[in-house]
Design an enzyme around this catalytic site. Structure first.
Site, PDB file in Angstrom:
ATOM      1  N   LEU A  25     -11.618  -8.224  -2.614  1.00  0.00           N
ATOM      2  CA  LEU A  25     -12.920  -7.660  -2.981  1.00  0.00           C
ATOM      3  C   LEU A  25     -12.783  -6.644  -4.115  1.00  0.00           C
ATOM      4  CD1 LEU A  25     -14.438  -7.111   0.587  1.00  0.00           C
ATOM      5  CD2 LEU A  25     -14.879  -8.989  -0.999  1.00  0.00           C
ATOM      6  N   LYS A  74      -5.611   2.739   3.930  1.00  0.00           N
ATOM      7  CA  LYS A  74      -6.613   2.239   2.986  1.00  0.00           C
ATOM      8  C   LYS A  74      -7.631   3.310   2.643  1.00  0.00           C
ATOM      9  CE  LYS A  74      -6.172  -2.551   4.598  1.00  0.00           C
ATOM     10  NZ  LYS A  74      -6.805  -3.644   5.367  1.00  0.00           N
ATOM     11  N   GLU A  98      -0.797  -8.604  12.961  1.00  0.00           N
ATOM     12  CA  GLU A  98       0.632  -8.467  12.683  1.00  0.00           C
ATOM     13  C   GLU A  98       1.407  -9.048  13.869  1.00  0.00           C
ATOM     14  OE1 GLU A  98       2.063  -7.344   9.916  1.00  0.00           O
ATOM     15  OE2 GLU A  98       0.104  -6.969   8.986  1.00  0.00           O
ATOM     16  N   GLY A 131      -3.480 -15.949  14.048  1.00  0.00           N
ATOM     17  CA  GLY A 131      -2.608 -15.346  13.036  1.00  0.00           C
ATOM     18  C   GLY A 131      -3.261 -14.212  12.272  1.00  0.00           C
ATOM     19  N   VAL A 172      -6.943  -2.406  -0.756  1.00  0.00           N
ATOM     20  CA  VAL A 172      -8.095  -2.185   0.127  1.00  0.00           C
ATOM     21  C   VAL A 172      -9.076  -3.328  -0.087  1.00  0.00           C
ATOM     22  CG1 VAL A 172      -9.904  -0.592   0.864  1.00  0.00           C
ATOM     23  CG2 VAL A 172      -7.825   0.307  -0.209  1.00  0.00           C
ATOM     24  N   LYS A 204       0.808  -1.233   0.000  1.00  0.00           N
ATOM     25  CA  LYS A 204       0.000   0.000   0.000  1.00  0.00           C
ATOM     26  C   LYS A 204       0.832   1.270   0.000  1.00  0.00           C
ATOM     27  CE  LYS A 204      -2.301  -1.635   3.625  1.00  0.00           C
ATOM     28  NZ  LYS A 204      -2.211  -3.096   3.531  1.00  0.00           N
ATOM     29  N   ASP A 227      -3.179   1.399   9.477  1.00  0.00           N
ATOM     30  CA  ASP A 227      -3.457   0.588   8.288  1.00  0.00           C
ATOM     31  C   ASP A 227      -4.813   0.959   7.695  1.00  0.00           C
ATOM     32  OD1 ASP A 227      -2.837  -1.688   6.489  1.00  0.00           O
ATOM     33  OD2 ASP A 227      -4.619  -2.532   7.417  1.00  0.00           O
ATOM     34  N   ALA A 279      -8.544  -6.614   0.322  1.00  0.00           N
ATOM     35  CA  ALA A 279      -7.926  -7.861  -0.158  1.00  0.00           C
ATOM     36  C   ALA A 279      -8.459  -8.226  -1.537  1.00  0.00           C
ATOM     37  CB  ALA A 279      -8.126  -8.984   0.844  1.00  0.00           C
ATOM     38  N   GLY A 294      -6.294 -12.222   4.879  1.00  0.00           N
ATOM     39  CA  GLY A 294      -5.792 -13.586   4.671  1.00  0.00           C
ATOM     40  C   GLY A 294      -4.888 -13.663   3.465  1.00  0.00           C
ATOM     41  N   GLU A 347      -5.717  -3.723  -6.600  1.00  0.00           N
ATOM     42  CA  GLU A 347      -7.030  -4.015  -6.030  1.00  0.00           C
ATOM     43  C   GLU A 347      -6.933  -4.523  -4.601  1.00  0.00           C
ATOM     44  OE1 GLU A 347     -10.539  -3.522  -5.699  1.00  0.00           O
ATOM     45  OE2 GLU A 347     -10.260  -3.636  -7.875  1.00  0.00           O
TER      46      GLU A 347
END
Length: 804
Positions: A595, A665, A650, A647, A591, A561, A661, A593, A784, A588
């Site tokens: 989508l 975005k 971070e 998990g 922001v 990013k 973060d 992942a 993910g 893409e």
């Protein structure tokens, strides 16, 4: 009778010569009537020219001559060339004494390449119980006195051939190609592709059943297979198509070879000496299906440019140019000019370029004084690619592919028939240009060459996804994904043919130290087309390479990013470089992942839709945290620990909780709407109390319980049926230069779109003027490695579709 012609590589010592003998023996013992025409063996012609030049320069040539003789005698039981070697020695000594040689002397010297070849082959065949006879074409083919490029005298030559073959029909005649003699028995040569010409003349005179031209390749290809690895063999061609290929530089043919065959409708088959099972390429009078047949290349050519604004409206300029060319015996392969005659370009052989320049400067000397002509220049750094069978109706496809790969033709030329187009390309770019055009026209699959930077969780997953899906995508979509580079912060693995499943071990074992410039240089060295660079790092410094990658023909895809959230000056500079170089930049996954959020916003904005507000849950980690904390009777620290254990966070979970973060975005979406906000202008609610912001991640984990009271109070203060959501919101007058960007924790009704969110999903609400209070909602997995990698993969396929 069949005419068999063997080229120099076929007749070279070793396997080639053995295959030639086997081919002739098979036909001989099957009682097939044949005549054999030969070129000089191996590199004999070039070696004889080198000997001539050394003799001319008074350089001792004896050692080279001895090496030449040794090669020519290899495999023979006795020296059958004493007379030929003696004459060659005297000729070379004479040149050395004079310090010069004429075309006439040159013809005498290089003729021995074919003489030795034919005599050698006849000797070997006789040793193998094949009744063969050395035949000196100088006794048969009579020519004019144009040494170096002599033209046969047809009536005399035809009579000689018919008489000779009638008297010697009981033998396999091994005829010297390339050479003839004048009516006074002076040795001449027939010019480029002269051995093929000799063979086609004999085929014509003898009414041959077929002319079989044996070479070192399987036939005629859609491009030179030495330059284009994906070149495909052409099964059939018509004489007209073959003639066009020959005219535009096909190495295996020459236009004059075709003409004698056309007159008698004699088929020509191009065969591979080393692959006798292959049926080669058959050339006949029968017209094949229309369409693009092949790409041919002319090298060793130069572009002469005549420029002058004063030429506008003047008649006779072309006539003056071509008079100079004719007077200097210079052939022009391509001419191109504007209707205004301000600029005229001519393509000529490089060895004639200086003579052409001097002649034109003399012809237009007066025009220089009157300033009608401003400049006459020569560009030697060019090559010509001709697309045989290409018309203008769909020429935009290969042309666009060139521009997309940042290759700009210097000059274009379309033939009168409209079925062939020639492009003058920089010599430095012609191999890559050839591969780009070939891939566009003939490629079963469009090759996309990918360099992946970063092979951690997302990068490694992406590589696995590409390798697993590549064959299926090639079959279904006609796109061949070729990962030629994988790099981490220290090493790179390079393979122009693509990496395999063992890439990780190979990178560890054979990876090389690198700079990004090395990968760019590798792509150029191997003429790789349709380049994509993928940034799966989180590096704030790697983005500095984006500009040089774009300037060197790479499209960009990034899950990183940083490039979109650093200063607006860099953001704007990168977009300008992308625009100037006609390169794409897809991100893409920055922001949401996988989508389709950024694409949707881009499309709405491009269509003129007035977006009034965007808000949503941008973080999958914080989505999981507050979705569960809001509805479960658990302490905040317990839910946070669950997220850490799964998990979702971070390594230092404060990187998620500080809101930066989400802020990045949100800024990316704002800039998609052409807003000029900087990161510092975002109002971010940091979820970490000040006392816990310092210290190590381990210390923070020990003090998680200190968060419980704070967030339990916030939870208890909500209204009935409300839940907590950590959101980003873009609002204000979004038609101005800047909007209002906020990242904050809010309460929303549990039954609202935001409130009904589950698991670690993300959700985005896009409010527009047309849709009013009813937002466009995009919801799904927002975090993910697999989802993010799949999103990057989607960007690869989007770019690939644009290259089809």
């Amino acid at each position: 009778m069949k005419i068999l012609k063997f080229g120099g590589k076929s007749l070279a010592n070793g396997e080639g010569l053995q295959k030639v003998v086997q081919t002739i023996a098979q036909k001989y013992f099957n009682n097939e009537p044949i005549a054999v025409i030969v070129s000089a063996r191996g590199n004999a012609t070039d070696e004889l020219v080198i000997l001539l030049k050394k003799a001319q320069a008074n350089i001792n040539f004896q050692a080279d001559f001895e090496q030449f003789k040794k090669y020519q005698l290899e495999g023979l039981k006795e020296n059958i060339f004493e007379e030929e070697f003696s004459v060659l020695q005297k000729l070379l000594e004479g040149v050395s004494l004079l310090g010069d040689y004429s075309e006439k002397i040159k013809d005498q010297v290089i003729a021995y390449g074919e003489i030795l070849s034919a005599k050698y082959l006849a000797n070997v065949l006789n040793e193998n119980n094949i009744k063969a006879q050395f035949t000196d074409a100088r006794q048969l083919i009579k020519t004019d006195i144009n040494f170096g490029n002599a033209q046969p005298i047809e009536a005399v030559s035809k009579k000689n051939v018919l008489d000779y073959f009638e008297k010697n029909s009981d033998k396999v005649n091994i005829v010297t190609g390339f050479i003839g003699s004048t009516l006074h028995n002076e040795t001449t040569t027939l010019g480029r592709n002269g051995s093929n010409y000799t063979a086609s003349l004999l085929a014509n005179y003898l009414n041959a059943e077929e002319f079989q031209n044996y070479t070192h390749v399987d036939g005629i290809f859609t491009a030179n297979p030495d330059l284009v690895t994906d070149a495909k063999k052409i099964e059939r061609l018509s004489f007209n198509e073959a003639n066009e290929l020959a005219n535009f530089g096909a190495q295996i043919l020459h236009a004059k070879t075709i003409i004698p065959l056309v007159e008698k409708n004699i088929p020509l088959r191009i065969l591979n000496t080393f692959n006798p099972e292959n049926e080669g390429t058959l050339i006949t009078a029968e017209q094949t299906n229309e369409g693009i047949k092949s790409l041919s290349v002319l090298t060793n050519v130069s572009l002469i440019n005549l420029e002058g604004r004063g030429l506008l409206g003047k008649t006779g300029v072309d006539a003056r140019i071509f008079r100079v060319m004719a007077e200097n015996d210079i052939s022009v392969s391509i001419i191109s000019q504007g209707s205004s005659e301000r600029g005229i370009g001519l393509v000529v052989n490089s060895d004639k370029a200086s003579k052409a320049l001097v002649g034109l400067e003399k012809e237009f000397e007066t025009d220089f004084y009157t300033k009608d002509v401003n400049k006459i220049s020569v560009n030697d750094n060019i090559a010509v690619i001709s697309i045989i069978g290409q018309d203008l109706t769909n020429f935009h496809k290969p042309y666009t592919a060139l521009i997309r790969n940042k290759i700009t033709p210097i000059l274009l030329n379309n033939t009168v028939t409209g079925r062939n187009i020639s492009l003058v390309i920089s010599q430095d770019e012609f191999k890559r240009a050839l591969n780009v055009i070939h891939g566009e026209i003939f490629g079963v699959a469009k090759k996309i060459n990918i360099a992946i930077f970063g092979h951690g969780t997302v990068g490694g997953t992406l590589i696995s996804q590409i390798l697993e899906s590549a064959k299926n995508i090639e079959t279904r979509k006609g796109v061949k994904l070729n990962v030629f580079a994988i790099a981490n912060s220290k090493k790179v693995l390079l393979n122009k043919f693509g990496i395999n499943e063992n890439w990780k071990a190979t990178l560890e074992d054979k990876g090389q130290d690198y700079k990004v410039e090395d990968i760019i240089a590798y792509s150029k060295e191997h003429h790789l087309e349709n380049l994509i660079a993928i940034d799966n790092t989180a590096s704030s410094t790697f983005i500095e390479n984006y500009i040089s990658l774009a300037e060197n023909s790479f499209d960009l895809i990034s899950s990183n990013k940083v490039a979109n959230t650093v200063s607006f000056d860099f953001y704007r500079k990168l977009r300008k470089v992308l625009k100037d170089n006609q390169k794409e930049y897809l991100y893409e996954t920055n922001v949401g992942a996988g989508l389709p959020l950024i694409d949707t916003i881009k499309l709405l904005h491009l269509s003129g839709e007035n977006i009034t507000k965007i808000k949503g849950v941008f973080s999958g980690t914080l989505s999981y945290l507050f979705n569960n904390f809001s509805v479960e009777n658990k302490k905040f620290s317990e839910v946070l620990q669950e997220a850490i254990d799964k998990g979702f966070t971070e390594p230092d979970s404060r990187e998620d909780l500080n809101g930066n973060d989400v802020g990045r975005k949100l800024l990316i979406l704002a800039r998609e709407l052409d807003l000029q906000n900087e990161f510092e202008e975002i109002q971010i609610q940091n979820l970490i109390p000040e006392p816990l912001r310092e210290g190590s991640a381990t210390d923070f984990l020990k003090r998680l319980s200190e968060l419980d009271g704070i967030y339990q109070n916030i939870k208890d203060a909500q209204g009935p049926n409300e839940v907590l959501r950590y959101i980003g919101e873009l609002s204000g007058d979004l038609q101005q230069d800047k909007g209002k960007l906020e990242v904050k924790l809010i309460s929303v009704p549990a039954k609202s779109a935001l409130g009904s969110l589950k698991g670690s999903d993300s959700i985005f609400e896009i409010y527009t003027e047309s849709y009013g209070e009813q937002p466009i909602v995009i919801q799904g997995a927002g975090a993910g490695a697999s989802v993010t990698a799949r999103g990057v993969f989607g960007d690869i396929l989007r770019l690939s579709e644009k290259k089809l």
